[in-house]
Design an enzyme around this catalytic site. Structure first.
Site, short mmCIF file in Angstrom:
data_model
loop_
_atom_site.label_atom_id
_atom_site.label_comp_id
_atom_site.label_asym_id
_atom_site.label_seq_id
_atom_site.Cartn_x
_atom_site.Cartn_y
_atom_site.Cartn_z
N ARG A 181 15.48 -1.98 -6.06
CA ARG A 181 15.52 -0.57 -5.67
C ARG A 181 14.21 0.09 -6.08
O ARG A 181 13.68 -0.17 -7.16
CB ARG A 181 16.70 0.17 -6.31
CG ARG A 181 18.07 -0.19 -5.74
CD ARG A 181 18.20 0.30 -4.30
NE ARG A 181 19.54 0.03 -3.75
CZ ARG A 181 19.86 -1.04 -3.07
NH1 ARG A 181 18.94 -1.99 -2.87
NH2 ARG A 181 21.08 -1.21 -2.59
N GLU A 197 13.14 6.20 1.23
CA GLU A 197 13.17 5.35 2.41
C GLU A 197 13.78 6.09 3.59
O GLU A 197 14.77 6.81 3.39
CB GLU A 197 13.95 4.06 2.12
CG GLU A 197 13.29 3.18 1.09
CD GLU A 197 14.07 1.90 0.80
OE1 GLU A 197 13.60 1.09 -0.02
OE2 GLU A 197 15.15 1.72 1.39
N HIS A 248 12.40 -2.88 3.61
CA HIS A 248 13.73 -3.13 3.03
C HIS A 248 14.51 -4.14 3.88
O HIS A 248 15.58 -3.82 4.41
CB HIS A 248 14.51 -1.82 2.88
CG HIS A 248 15.61 -1.91 1.86
ND1 HIS A 248 16.04 -0.82 1.14
CD2 HIS A 248 16.37 -2.96 1.43
CE1 HIS A 248 17.02 -1.17 0.32
NE2 HIS A 248 17.23 -2.47 0.47
#
Length: 320
Positions: free
Chosen positions: A238, A267, A286
């Site tokens: 993360r 994000e 991601h």
């Protein structure tokens, strides 16, 4: 009337089909664009179940706007995007999707390590832009992975899977975790280390810890300064675990050699993010769990969790 499931992204029909007999399925029309907050607030007012992705903010205000809601099924291992305290207060079940993405995420993490170490992104971009004009003795030289020391922060399922891959490269594996993994130490030769020792000795440092109040900002200026100047830092857990300003300064000033990032604090990451301006950063959007098989398996876990709640069973992956 059938209970309503609202899904915050457009998903393949094969994934949602098992819900259609028992539920009215409502779904945001875009796969790539996030559902607007105003739309989500309107939809949850009628929803009995909410199927979310990791970038959806399921906060107290959203849960308060959902008087019928019985479950939030989150398509991720992490669930820091959900206010679990507020969910518990309202007796709303929260589930996640662990286990099925372990090997795929470990593959991506190690691929990111290799790509960063060997400057693949930088080299490919130069090739595509016509900047490769001749072979040079020191052109695009990187760091060797074979025989190097790998430090893993967070030795859960994914951490152990990454460490097993490292054995194929004859790497020494150090790890730091809340609890010792003595069986893995004996079976695979992994070495437990305090965080500072790991940072000082590792050639490659990977963060795979969950995002919690304790791990927020875990890697900052002090920790980066402990690392070798030739060290490569990898984050596929993360973004909030790392102080991104401190990381930018460390990479810009040569405190560490390079970084590979699959996650960011915000994000989707804006294109003008300072880290994206650095040539020694390999960045990904991601995609740790992004294989067809794995994403469908994650969706299946969400379907099963929703069915379990409405059919009176305890969901397997309940976190609240």
């Amino acid at each position: 009337m059938k209970p309503i499931v609202y899904i915050t992204r457009k998903l393949p029909e094969e994934a949602v089909a098992p819900l259609r007999d028992q539920f009215e399925v409502r779904m945001w029309e875009s796969e790539s664009e996030a559902v607007p907050r105003s739309v989500l607030l309107e939809e949850v007012a009628d929803a009995d179940a909410l199927w979310t992705v990791v970038t959806d903010a399921v906060d107290r205000d959203l849960l308060t706007a959902a008087p019928k809601l019985k479950i939030v099924a989150n398509m991720a291992v992490g669930y820091n995007n959900i206010d679990t305290v507020a969910a518990k207060e309202r007796d709303i079940v929260v589930t996640n999707t662990p286990g099925v993405l372990t090997e795929t995420t470990a593959d991506l993490t190690f691929a990111l390590l290799l790509a960063t170490a060997r400057r693949l992104g930088e080299a490919e971009q130069d090739l595509r832009e016509g900047k490769w004009t001749s072979w040079t003795p020191m052109g695009y030289t990187g760091m060797d992975v074979g025989g190097a020391t790998l430090g893993i922060i967070g030795m859960g399922r994914i951490g152990e899977a990454v460490a097993r891959r490292a054995r194929g490269f004859d790497m020494r594996v150090l790890y730091h975790n809340r609890s010792r993994k003595k069986e893995a130490e004996v079976q695979f030769g992994f070495e437990y280390a305090e965080l500072d020792k790991l940072l000082q000795e590792a050639d490659f440092v990977i963060t795979l810890a969950p995002f919690t109040p304790e791990t927020a900002g875990l890697i900052g200026a002090r920790e980066l300064a402990l690392m070798k100047k030739t060290a490569v830092f990898i984050n596929s857990s993360r973004g909030g675990i790392v102080d991104e300003t401190a990381l930018y300064e460390a990479l810009k000033n040569g405190t560490i050699w390079a970084a590979g990032l699959d996650v960011f604090e915000t994000e989707p990451v804006p294109v003008d993010h300072p880290l994206l301006s650095l040539p020694n950063v390999t960045a990904l959007p991601h995609i740790g769990s992004a294989s067809v098989k794995t994403r469908l398996a994650m969706m299946n876990l969400n379907v099963q969790a929703i069915l379990d709640v409405f059919e009176g069973r305890e969901p397997q992956n309940r976190v609240v």
